[in-house]
Design a protein around this motif. Structure first.
Motif, PDB file in Angstrom:
ATOM      1  N   TYR A 195      -1.514  -0.527 -11.208  1.00  0.00           N
ATOM      2  CA  TYR A 195      -0.762  -0.582  -9.962  1.00  0.00           C
ATOM      3  C   TYR A 195      -1.690  -1.140  -8.896  1.00  0.00           C
ATOM      4  O   TYR A 195      -2.589  -0.469  -8.423  1.00  0.00           O
ATOM      5  CB  TYR A 195      -0.269   0.814  -9.579  1.00  0.00           C
ATOM      6  CG  TYR A 195       0.846   0.841  -8.568  1.00  0.00           C
ATOM      7  CD1 TYR A 195       2.174   0.750  -8.976  1.00  0.00           C
ATOM      8  CD2 TYR A 195       0.584   0.978  -7.208  1.00  0.00           C
ATOM      9  CE1 TYR A 195       3.208   0.787  -8.058  1.00  0.00           C
ATOM     10  CE2 TYR A 195       1.610   1.015  -6.279  1.00  0.00           C
ATOM     11  CZ  TYR A 195       2.922   0.928  -6.707  1.00  0.00           C
ATOM     12  OH  TYR A 195       3.958   0.967  -5.795  1.00  0.00           O
ATOM     13  N   GLU A 196      -1.477  -2.406  -8.541  1.00  0.00           N
ATOM     14  CA  GLU A 196      -2.316  -3.088  -7.561  1.00  0.00           C
ATOM     15  C   GLU A 196      -1.878  -2.664  -6.163  1.00  0.00           C
ATOM     16  O   GLU A 196      -0.707  -2.816  -5.794  1.00  0.00           O
ATOM     17  CB  GLU A 196      -2.172  -4.603  -7.740  1.00  0.00           C
ATOM     18  CG  GLU A 196      -3.114  -5.429  -6.902  1.00  0.00           C
ATOM     19  CD  GLU A 196      -2.876  -6.916  -7.100  1.00  0.00           C
ATOM     20  OE1 GLU A 196      -3.867  -7.668  -7.156  1.00  0.00           O
ATOM     21  OE2 GLU A 196      -1.703  -7.334  -7.191  1.00  0.00           O
ATOM     22  N   ALA A 197      -2.819  -2.131  -5.377  1.00  0.00           N
ATOM     23  CA  ALA A 197      -2.436  -1.528  -4.099  1.00  0.00           C
ATOM     24  C   ALA A 197      -3.395  -1.921  -2.983  1.00  0.00           C
ATOM     25  O   ALA A 197      -4.586  -2.142  -3.200  1.00  0.00           O
ATOM     26  CB  ALA A 197      -2.395  -0.003  -4.231  1.00  0.00           C
ATOM     27  N   ASN A 245      -1.063   4.128 -15.086  1.00  0.00           N
ATOM     28  CA  ASN A 245      -2.231   4.977 -15.367  1.00  0.00           C
ATOM     29  C   ASN A 245      -3.503   4.488 -14.687  1.00  0.00           C
ATOM     30  O   ASN A 245      -4.548   5.120 -14.797  1.00  0.00           O
ATOM     31  CB  ASN A 245      -2.458   5.116 -16.875  1.00  0.00           C
ATOM     32  CG  ASN A 245      -2.692   3.781 -17.576  1.00  0.00           C
ATOM     33  OD1 ASN A 245      -3.186   2.820 -16.985  1.00  0.00           O
ATOM     34  ND2 ASN A 245      -2.334   3.710 -18.855  1.00  0.00           N
ATOM     35  N   THR A 246      -3.417   3.354 -13.980  1.00  0.00           N
ATOM     36  CA  THR A 246      -4.598   2.767 -13.350  1.00  0.00           C
ATOM     37  C   THR A 246      -4.206   2.196 -11.995  1.00  0.00           C
ATOM     38  O   THR A 246      -3.169   1.535 -11.878  1.00  0.00           O
ATOM     39  CB  THR A 246      -5.190   1.650 -14.225  1.00  0.00           C
ATOM     40  OG1 THR A 246      -5.479   2.166 -15.529  1.00  0.00           O
ATOM     41  CG2 THR A 246      -6.458   1.082 -13.616  1.00  0.00           C
ATOM     42  N   ILE A 247      -5.046   2.438 -10.984  1.00  0.00           N
ATOM     43  CA  ILE A 247      -4.828   1.867  -9.653  1.00  0.00           C
ATOM     44  C   ILE A 247      -5.926   0.843  -9.388  1.00  0.00           C
ATOM     45  O   ILE A 247      -7.096   1.089  -9.669  1.00  0.00           O
ATOM     46  CB  ILE A 247      -4.875   2.955  -8.565  1.00  0.00           C
ATOM     47  CG1 ILE A 247      -3.887   4.076  -8.866  1.00  0.00           C
ATOM     48  CG2 ILE A 247      -4.597   2.352  -7.190  1.00  0.00           C
ATOM     49  CD1 ILE A 247      -4.044   5.279  -7.967  1.00  0.00           C
ATOM     50  N   GLN A 248      -5.546  -0.290  -8.866  1.00  0.00           N
ATOM     51  CA  GLN A 248      -6.510  -1.309  -8.456  1.00  0.00           C
ATOM     52  C   GLN A 248      -6.453  -1.422  -6.945  1.00  0.00           C
ATOM     53  O   GLN A 248      -5.454  -1.882  -6.377  1.00  0.00           O
ATOM     54  CB  GLN A 248      -6.172  -2.651  -9.103  1.00  0.00           C
ATOM     55  CG  GLN A 248      -7.122  -3.783  -8.748  1.00  0.00           C
ATOM     56  CD  GLN A 248      -6.740  -5.066  -9.450  1.00  0.00           C
ATOM     57  OE1 GLN A 248      -6.722  -5.131 -10.679  1.00  0.00           O
ATOM     58  NE2 GLN A 248      -6.394  -6.088  -8.694  1.00  0.00           N
ATOM     59  N   LEU A 249      -7.513  -0.959  -6.273  1.00  0.00           N
ATOM     60  CA  LEU A 249      -7.533  -0.937  -4.815  1.00  0.00           C
ATOM     61  C   LEU A 249      -8.135  -2.224  -4.266  1.00  0.00           C
ATOM     62  O   LEU A 249      -9.252  -2.615  -4.615  1.00  0.00           O
ATOM     63  CB  LEU A 249      -8.329   0.256  -4.305  1.00  0.00           C
ATOM     64  CG  LEU A 249      -7.680   1.638  -4.495  1.00  0.00           C
ATOM     65  CD1 LEU A 249      -8.574   2.716  -3.906  1.00  0.00           C
ATOM     66  CD2 LEU A 249      -6.291   1.686  -3.864  1.00  0.00           C
ATOM     67  N   MET A 250      -7.407  -2.862  -3.372  1.00  0.00           N
ATOM     68  CA  MET A 250      -7.837  -4.105  -2.759  1.00  0.00           C
ATOM     69  C   MET A 250      -8.397  -3.839  -1.365  1.00  0.00           C
ATOM     70  O   MET A 250      -8.111  -2.815  -0.741  1.00  0.00           O
ATOM     71  CB  MET A 250      -6.641  -5.054  -2.647  1.00  0.00           C
ATOM     72  CG  MET A 250      -5.858  -5.212  -3.934  1.00  0.00           C
ATOM     73  SD  MET A 250      -4.405  -6.232  -3.700  1.00  0.00           S
ATOM     74  CE  MET A 250      -5.180  -7.779  -3.312  1.00  0.00           C
ATOM     75  N   ALA A 251      -9.200  -4.798  -0.872  1.00  0.00           N
ATOM     76  CA  ALA A 251      -9.658  -4.814   0.527  1.00  0.00           C
ATOM     77  C   ALA A 251     -10.430  -3.561   0.914  1.00  0.00           C
ATOM     78  O   ALA A 251     -10.344  -3.106   2.052  1.00  0.00           O
ATOM     79  CB  ALA A 251      -8.464  -5.008   1.459  1.00  0.00           C
ATOM     80  N   PHE A 256      -7.079 -10.320   3.734  1.00  0.00           N
ATOM     81  CA  PHE A 256      -6.700  -9.533   2.563  1.00  0.00           C
ATOM     82  C   PHE A 256      -7.928  -8.934   1.878  1.00  0.00           C
ATOM     83  O   PHE A 256      -7.913  -8.583   0.703  1.00  0.00           O
ATOM     84  CB  PHE A 256      -5.917 -10.393   1.561  1.00  0.00           C
ATOM     85  CG  PHE A 256      -4.782  -9.662   0.891  1.00  0.00           C
ATOM     86  CD1 PHE A 256      -5.006  -8.745  -0.121  1.00  0.00           C
ATOM     87  CD2 PHE A 256      -3.478  -9.888   1.282  1.00  0.00           C
ATOM     88  CE1 PHE A 256      -3.966  -8.072  -0.738  1.00  0.00           C
ATOM     89  CE2 PHE A 256      -2.423  -9.224   0.667  1.00  0.00           C
ATOM     90  CZ  PHE A 256      -2.667  -8.310  -0.349  1.00  0.00           C
ATOM     91  N   GLY A 257      -9.037  -8.834   2.634  1.00  0.00           N
ATOM     92  CA  GLY A 257     -10.245  -8.233   2.088  1.00  0.00           C
ATOM     93  C   GLY A 257     -11.135  -9.179   1.329  1.00  0.00           C
ATOM     94  O   GLY A 257     -12.136  -8.758   0.743  1.00  0.00           O
TER      95      GLY A 257
END
Length: 652
Positions: free
Chosen positions: A169-171, A202-208, A218-219
């Motif tokens: 889950y890209e966030a 099951n996985t988070i991808q945190l941006m910026a 956008f970081g």
């Protein structure tokens, strides 16, 4: 090193480039020996500890600040801040070998103070943010200053041990609120983490996350590589977010930017000691021609030390579970892959390849995996460099996955330039299933890239302006019916075929409308498109709820059947372009699609036993069922699919 690299067994077309493959391994080993010296006991893990030496630290009865500034023209270095009225005469750093400067002061660190480092170069004062700053805030004049900060958060949960395929889950923290403002780490933890868990990812991808002066970048224009962005809260808040995610059984990846750095002088690394060459290449090679950013010199020991230490810092201090490496293509090639068509193997091994950057990436993946054997490394590489996601021991670069970057581009081209009647299923199959031998991919139909200003989310591209008027459950709209049906089919076939893992950008699971655009002068500093309209998915009067329900059921398939890493099996008779029907087996699941824009179609198979487990036309997914049907008699399965629908069967 064995005589024959395993990558050559996987892909015999690489045989003419065996010397190039061995050369990159030799360069990797040579660079590592240079960094670690003759100390065979020293590892990259021990080497990558710059954050424990440089920057600010409380050591027994004293606090110490160390900085690397090798410019020989520097005569004096001072620590200045509000704790000494911005006069550093009493806090002058002493020069040590190799350009290292140190200040040691009795007592406790003045926590909460805003500080900068003042370098005197040829009688001129350079005011800079310390390079290892862990917390940075903007001042009234919009410049940055480090705030002396020591996290106090105590982690409660261990990192989850997840054995299934990554469902990512890209966030982005800032845009994760429905309100017209920047969201916080704490609010994301409270409001968004439960959504991600409930949706089955099951996985988070945190941006910026790494600090950046320009919010609308956008970081991707980082100034302070060791600082968690203060826009969203304090370092403790980010730690609490990651800890809570671990408690929910979710991994957290950092979208790490080591491919370039912001040009800003005074806030970041550019001209830190008065020279370009401290961190970056001099001249044209140090400038990205389209990003307007600075490019690291990956052949310089101190730069490698800074970047490797940065990776370990995020793993160690914040307990991230791995990284998505941004801009890898730009790192791999001296022309950054701009305008290059990678249609021949020779283009991966020519003089255009930046072997120093390749060596750095190999050291990065080795460090990450040595420090955390279960950590994940994902490469954003559009060039499809051979071996990117193969172990170094096989002749690869060591990443666990590469992004299937061509897939969303394919869908955009299909939807923008062709009619539904022109969908070529053989071409679609090739796009979704073609991989470098032995390498794992993360598949996705759309990420944040496809929604940035100037583009549209997948659902908005399908429905366009009709989305504003006909997404309520009472309206009748052929355009919305088509958009809903294709949104489900595109995501299902991409999810099941395009990778050994899957990625979705925040909100797209329920067909978030419109596009992404951060507040900036060009849009009147508006937050209209820099937020997530969560209420759309929970409003019982709107159809977004159906897309969310479908995404939940689709994701659940992997939890229940663990099929993503299974090899696809296809009989050519299961693809019929004229009828726009397609079917394939993944693991013990059978996927069947009818992409025909008007007509129902039938398919016949032979199996011992089957069970229907998903029908995209189900009314709970906003479909018109029961229209689809299947009959199973005497080991023969006959499926009848309505236009633009799909079914999934469990094969017993």
């Amino acid at each position: 090193m064995s005589d024959k690299l395993k990558i050559l067994e996987r892909d015999p077309w690489l045989e003419p480039f065996e010397g190039d493959l061995k050369f990159r391994i030799n360069e990797f080993e040579r660079t590592k020996r240079r960094l670690l010296g003759n100390n065979l006991e020293l590892s990259l893990i021990e080497f990558a500890e710059g954050y424990k030496y440089f920057g600010f630290h409380q050591e027994d009865e004293s606090w110490v600040y160390r900085e690397w500034a090798p410019n020989p023209a520097i005569t004096n270095v001072y620590l200045v801040g509000d704790f000494n009225d911005w006069n550093g005469i009493q806090h002058e750093l002493k020069s040590h070998k190799s350009g290292v400067w140190e200040l040691r002061v009795l007592g406790k660190m003045p926590l909460g103070s805003r500080v900068k480092v003042q370098l005197i170069v040829n009688s001129a004062s350079l005011w800079r943010v310390p390079t290892y700053a862990n917390y940075v805030e903007q001042q009234p004049d919009l410049s940055f200053a480090q705030v002396l900060y020591q996290p106090t958060y105590k982690f409660k949960h261990t990192e989850p041990k997840i054995t299934e395929a990554p469902l990512i889950y890209e966030a982005h923290i800032g845009i994760s609120t429905e309100e017209y403002r920047i969201n916080s780490y704490a609010e994301f933890t409270r409001d968004v983490l439960p959504r991600i868990k409930a949706d089955g990812y099951n996985t988070i991808q945190l941006m910026a996350i790494q600090e950046h002066p320009l919010y609308s970048s956008f970081g991707y224009q980082v100034s302070n590589f060791y600082a968690a962005s203060s826009r969203f809260g304090k370092p403790d808040d980010l730690m609490a977010l990651i800890d809570q995610a671990h408690g929910l059984g979710l991994r957290v990846l950092l979208d790490v930017v080591h491919s370039h750095a912001v040009k800003n002088v005074g806030e970041g690394l550019n001209l830190f000691d008065g020279t370009t060459r401290q961190f970056f290449h001099d001249g044209v090679r140090g400038e990205h021609p389209t990003w307007n950013t600075k490019l690291f010199n990956y052949g310089k020991d101190e730069v490698i030390h800074f970047l490797l230490s940065n990776l370990k810092f995020w793993l160690d201090v914040y307990r991230f579970d791995g990284f998505r490496f941004d801009g890898v293509t730009s790192m791999l090639y001296r022309d950054h892959g701009l305008g290059t068509s990678f249609d021949a193997y020779v283009k991966y091994f020519s003089m255009n390849t930046d072997i120093e950057a390749v060596s750095y990436l190999m050291m990065a993946t080795e460090l990450v995996h040595n420090y955390r054997s279960d950590a994940i490394c994902i490469a954003e590489d559009m060039s499809a460099m051979p071996g990117m996601a193969l172990p170094i021991s096989e002749g690869g670069i060591g990443f666990d996955y590469r992004l299937s970057m061509g897939v969303p581009d394919y869908w955009i081209k299909q939807l923008k330039t062709k009619t539904d009647d022109q969908l070529d299923l053989m071409r679609l199959w090739w796009e979704l299933t073609t991989r470098r031998p032995g390498e794992k991919n993360i598949g996705y139909a759309e990420s944040h890239d496809q929604a940035l200003v100037g583009d549209k989310t997948l659902m908005f591209r399908l429905a366009d302006a009709e989305m504003y008027w006909s997404m309520d459950i009472q309206s009748s709209s052929i355009a919305i019916d088509r958009a809903m049906a294709l949104h489900k089919m595109i995501r299902l076939i991409t999810f099941s075929l395009a990778g050994e893992g899957y990625l979705n950008f925040m909100g797209n699971e329920f067909g978030h409308p419109e596009w992404l655009d951060f507040p900036r002068p060009g849009n009147g500093d508006s937050y209209q498109h820099a937020r997530r309209q969560w209420s759309l998915s929970t409003n019982p009067e709107l159809r977004f709820q159906y897309l969310l329900a479908f995404d939940n059921s689709m994701i659940q398939l992997e939890h229940d059947y663990k099929f993503l890493e299974e090899v696809s099996r296809l009989e050519q008779k299961w693809i019929q372009n004229s009828d726009k029907i397609l079917a394939y087996q993944k693991g013990n699941l059978l996927f069947a699609y009818n992409f025909h824009p008007r007509d129902s179609k039938s398919m016949i198979f032979e199996f011992s036993s089957v069970e229907l487990i998903l029908d995209s036309d189900d009314t709970k997914f906003g479909g018109f069922g029961p229209r689809n049907d299947f009959k199973f008699e005497g080991g023969k399965l006959e499926i009848k699919l309505a236009s633009r629908t799909a079914m999934v069967f469990k094969l017993k």
